[in-house]
Design a protein around this motif. Structure first.
Motif, PDB file in Angstrom:
ATOM      1  N   ASP A   1       0.807  -1.031   0.035  1.00  0.00           N
ATOM      2  CA  ASP A   1      -0.007   0.099   0.033  1.00  0.00           C
ATOM      3  C   ASP A   1       0.836   1.169   0.068  1.00  0.00           C
ATOM      4  OD1 ASP A   1      -1.780   1.963   0.539  1.00  0.00           O
ATOM      5  OD2 ASP A   1      -2.950   0.838   1.710  1.00  0.00           O
ATOM      6  N   ARG A   2       1.398   1.714  -1.206  1.00  0.00           N
ATOM      7  CA  ARG A   2       2.265   2.888  -1.250  1.00  0.00           C
ATOM      8  C   ARG A   2       1.301   4.061  -0.764  1.00  0.00           C
ATOM      9  NH1 ARG A   2       2.988   7.184  -4.384  1.00  0.00           N
ATOM     10  NH2 ARG A   2       5.509   7.559  -5.483  1.00  0.00           N
ATOM     11  N   ASP A   3       0.163   4.300  -0.973  1.00  0.00           N
ATOM     12  CA  ASP A   3      -0.419   5.456  -0.329  1.00  0.00           C
ATOM     13  C   ASP A   3      -0.556   5.573   1.025  1.00  0.00           C
ATOM     14  OD1 ASP A   3      -1.203   6.464  -2.942  1.00  0.00           O
ATOM     15  OD2 ASP A   3      -3.198   5.666  -3.063  1.00  0.00           O
ATOM     16  N   ALA A   4      -0.583   4.241   1.816  1.00  0.00           N
ATOM     17  CA  ALA A   4      -0.769   4.256   3.194  1.00  0.00           C
ATOM     18  C   ALA A   4       0.941   4.617   3.843  1.00  0.00           C
ATOM     19  CB  ALA A   4      -1.078   2.992   3.754  1.00  0.00           C
ATOM     20  N   LEU A   5       1.811   4.011   3.038  1.00  0.00           N
ATOM     21  CA  LEU A   5       3.147   4.451   3.608  1.00  0.00           C
ATOM     22  C   LEU A   5       3.554   6.079   3.312  1.00  0.00           C
ATOM     23  CD1 LEU A   5       6.318   2.480   2.948  1.00  0.00           C
ATOM     24  CD2 LEU A   5       6.334   4.706   2.141  1.00  0.00           C
ATOM     25  N   PHE A   6       2.929   6.449   2.043  1.00  0.00           N
ATOM     26  CA  PHE A   6       3.401   8.162   2.075  1.00  0.00           C
ATOM     27  C   PHE A   6       2.479   8.790   3.026  1.00  0.00           C
ATOM     28  CE2 PHE A   6       5.689   6.708  -1.701  1.00  0.00           C
ATOM     29  CZ  PHE A   6       6.734   7.623  -1.608  1.00  0.00           C
ATOM     30  N   ALA A   7       1.432   8.441   3.336  1.00  0.00           N
ATOM     31  CA  ALA A   7       0.332   9.305   4.397  1.00  0.00           C
ATOM     32  C   ALA A   7       1.303   9.170   5.819  1.00  0.00           C
ATOM     33  CB  ALA A   7      -0.833   8.549   4.485  1.00  0.00           C
ATOM     34  N   LEU A   8       2.442   8.200   5.854  1.00  0.00           N
ATOM     35  CA  LEU A   8       2.909   8.120   7.258  1.00  0.00           C
ATOM     36  C   LEU A   8       4.090   8.966   7.235  1.00  0.00           C
ATOM     37  CD1 LEU A   8       2.849   4.276   7.470  1.00  0.00           C
ATOM     38  CD2 LEU A   8       1.663   5.781   9.100  1.00  0.00           C
ATOM     39  N   LEU A   9       4.458   9.650   6.283  1.00  0.00           N
ATOM     40  CA  LEU A   9       5.698  10.543   6.058  1.00  0.00           C
ATOM     41  C   LEU A   9       5.394  11.874   6.171  1.00  0.00           C
ATOM     42  CD1 LEU A   9       7.377   8.671   3.018  1.00  0.00           C
ATOM     43  CD2 LEU A   9       7.764   8.210   5.448  1.00  0.00           C
ATOM     44  N   THR A  10       6.441  12.539   6.641  1.00  0.00           N
ATOM     45  CA  THR A  10       6.412  14.160   6.722  1.00  0.00           C
ATOM     46  C   THR A  10       6.505  14.444   5.167  1.00  0.00           C
ATOM     47  OG1 THR A  10       8.409  14.573   7.210  1.00  0.00           O
ATOM     48  CG2 THR A  10       7.011  14.263   9.059  1.00  0.00           C
ATOM     49  N   PRO A  11       6.074  15.757   4.838  1.00  0.00           N
ATOM     50  CA  PRO A  11       6.128  16.165   3.599  1.00  0.00           C
ATOM     51  C   PRO A  11       7.497  16.016   2.860  1.00  0.00           C
ATOM     52  CG  PRO A  11       4.703  17.660   4.564  1.00  0.00           C
ATOM     53  CD  PRO A  11       5.128  16.727   5.828  1.00  0.00           C
ATOM     54  N   ASN A  12       8.521  16.543   4.048  1.00  0.00           N
ATOM     55  CA  ASN A  12       9.891  16.718   3.546  1.00  0.00           C
ATOM     56  C   ASN A  12      10.791  15.493   4.089  1.00  0.00           C
ATOM     57  OD1 ASN A  12       9.682  19.162   2.141  1.00  0.00           O
ATOM     58  ND2 ASN A  12       9.667  20.096   4.073  1.00  0.00           N
ATOM     59  N   ALA A  13      10.097  14.164   4.190  1.00  0.00           N
ATOM     60  CA  ALA A  13      10.821  13.109   4.808  1.00  0.00           C
ATOM     61  C   ALA A  13      12.273  12.716   3.832  1.00  0.00           C
ATOM     62  CB  ALA A  13       9.969  12.052   4.904  1.00  0.00           C
ATOM     63  N   THR A  14      13.257  12.308   4.604  1.00  0.00           N
ATOM     64  CA  THR A  14      14.502  12.163   3.801  1.00  0.00           C
ATOM     65  C   THR A  14      14.904  10.634   4.291  1.00  0.00           C
ATOM     66  OG1 THR A  14      15.767  12.754   5.550  1.00  0.00           O
ATOM     67  CG2 THR A  14      15.312  14.535   3.823  1.00  0.00           C
ATOM     68  N   MET A  15      15.704  10.006   3.551  1.00  0.00           N
ATOM     69  CA  MET A  15      16.091   8.717   3.731  1.00  0.00           C
ATOM     70  C   MET A  15      17.677   8.335   3.101  1.00  0.00           C
ATOM     71  SD  MET A  15      15.670   6.179   0.654  1.00  0.00           S
ATOM     72  CE  MET A  15      16.003   4.837   1.903  1.00  0.00           C
ATOM     73  N   THR A  16      18.163   7.303   4.051  1.00  0.00           N
ATOM     74  CA  THR A  16      19.651   6.914   3.419  1.00  0.00           C
ATOM     75  C   THR A  16      19.412   5.383   3.051  1.00  0.00           C
ATOM     76  OG1 THR A  16      20.328   6.547   5.423  1.00  0.00           O
ATOM     77  CG2 THR A  16      20.829   8.675   4.539  1.00  0.00           C
ATOM     78  N   ASP A  17      20.218   4.765   2.246  1.00  0.00           N
ATOM     79  CA  ASP A  17      20.470   3.489   1.975  1.00  0.00           C
ATOM     80  C   ASP A  17      22.024   3.284   2.111  1.00  0.00           C
ATOM     81  OD1 ASP A  17      20.271   0.802   1.258  1.00  0.00           O
ATOM     82  OD2 ASP A  17      19.423   1.274  -0.836  1.00  0.00           O
ATOM     83  N   ASP A  18      22.522   2.349   2.822  1.00  0.00           N
ATOM     84  CA  ASP A  18      24.028   2.077   3.105  1.00  0.00           C
ATOM     85  C   ASP A  18      24.686   3.245   3.278  1.00  0.00           C
ATOM     86  OD1 ASP A  18      23.728  -0.752   3.438  1.00  0.00           O
ATOM     87  OD2 ASP A  18      23.807  -0.925   1.071  1.00  0.00           O
TER      88      ASP A  18
ATOM     89  N   LEU B   1      13.669   9.745  -1.797  1.00  0.00           N
ATOM     90  CA  LEU B   1      12.849   8.803  -1.158  1.00  0.00           C
ATOM     91  C   LEU B   1      11.691   8.106  -1.974  1.00  0.00           C
ATOM     92  CD1 LEU B   1      11.343   9.163   2.519  1.00  0.00           C
ATOM     93  CD2 LEU B   1       9.903   8.500   0.562  1.00  0.00           C
ATOM     94  N   ALA B   2      10.968   9.062  -2.656  1.00  0.00           N
ATOM     95  CA  ALA B   2       9.961   8.556  -3.606  1.00  0.00           C
ATOM     96  C   ALA B   2      10.261   7.630  -4.512  1.00  0.00           C
ATOM     97  CB  ALA B   2       9.209   9.561  -4.189  1.00  0.00           C
ATOM     98  N   GLY B   3      11.550   7.663  -5.241  1.00  0.00           N
ATOM     99  CA  GLY B   3      12.268   7.092  -6.197  1.00  0.00           C
ATOM    100  C   GLY B   3      12.616   5.572  -5.666  1.00  0.00           C
ATOM    101  N   TRP B   4      13.248   5.980  -4.542  1.00  0.00           N
ATOM    102  CA  TRP B   4      13.835   4.644  -3.897  1.00  0.00           C
ATOM    103  C   TRP B   4      12.683   3.662  -3.447  1.00  0.00           C
ATOM    104  CZ3 TRP B   4      13.474   1.916   0.918  1.00  0.00           C
ATOM    105  CH2 TRP B   4      14.686   0.861   1.094  1.00  0.00           C
ATOM    106  N   VAL B   5      11.664   4.247  -2.803  1.00  0.00           N
ATOM    107  CA  VAL B   5      10.578   3.500  -2.334  1.00  0.00           C
ATOM    108  C   VAL B   5       9.995   2.606  -3.490  1.00  0.00           C
ATOM    109  CG1 VAL B   5       7.971   3.479  -1.456  1.00  0.00           C
ATOM    110  CG2 VAL B   5      10.076   4.696   0.002  1.00  0.00           C
ATOM    111  N   ASP B   6       9.776   3.284  -4.648  1.00  0.00           N
ATOM    112  CA  ASP B   6       9.126   2.627  -5.773  1.00  0.00           C
ATOM    113  C   ASP B   6       9.871   1.507  -6.377  1.00  0.00           C
ATOM    114  OD1 ASP B   6       6.821   4.268  -5.690  1.00  0.00           O
ATOM    115  OD2 ASP B   6       7.413   5.570  -6.843  1.00  0.00           O
ATOM    116  N   LYS B   7      11.212   1.808  -6.618  1.00  0.00           N
ATOM    117  CA  LYS B   7      12.185   0.929  -7.049  1.00  0.00           C
ATOM    118  C   LYS B   7      12.530  -0.344  -6.311  1.00  0.00           C
ATOM    119  CE  LYS B   7      17.015   0.434  -8.788  1.00  0.00           C
ATOM    120  NZ  LYS B   7      18.133   0.811  -8.503  1.00  0.00           N
TER     121      LYS B   7
END
Length: 104
Positions: free
Chosen positions: A21-38, A44-50
């Motif tokens: 559920d992509r919509d549910a995941l994005f509803a849990l994030l702040t508008p300017n949420a960030t992330m790192t991988d390794d 964030l949006a591109g990584w989550v989709d890929k």
């Protein structure tokens, strides 16, 4: 057997991934949420989709600490198969403002 994180926002994040559920995941994030991988900052949006939604990503949480905001999980997707991963979340006012993930 999967562990349910104590933090309800993080638990909902895991649930959103596991139900696809992509919509549910994005509803849990702040508008300017960030992330790192390794350790590398990612879009964030591109990584989550890929890494999650286009390849059937799933999380099986093995351990949770720091009030349910730090996880060790087996993460599985169609691209990489299964791998042991770590996840750390920053939750601000009930929403995730940052998460960091990588191989454990």
């Amino acid at each position: 057997m999967s562990v349910t994180p104590e933090d309800p926002t993080v638990a909902a994040f895991v649930s959103a991934i596991n139900s696809g559920d992509r919509d549910a995941l994005f509803a849990l994030l702040t508008p300017n949420a960030t992330m790192t991988d390794d350790g590398s900052e990612r879009d964030l949006a591109g990584w989550v989709d890929k890494e999650i939604f286009s390849v059937g990503g799933r999380m099986d949480v093995e351990t949770a600490s720091d009030g349910g905001r730090s996880l060790t999980a087996t993460f599985t997707n169609a691209t990489y198969g299964s791998m042991r991963t770590r996840w750390a979340f920053t939750v601000t006012d009930g929403r995730i403002s940052r998460f960091d993930t990588g191989q454990a």
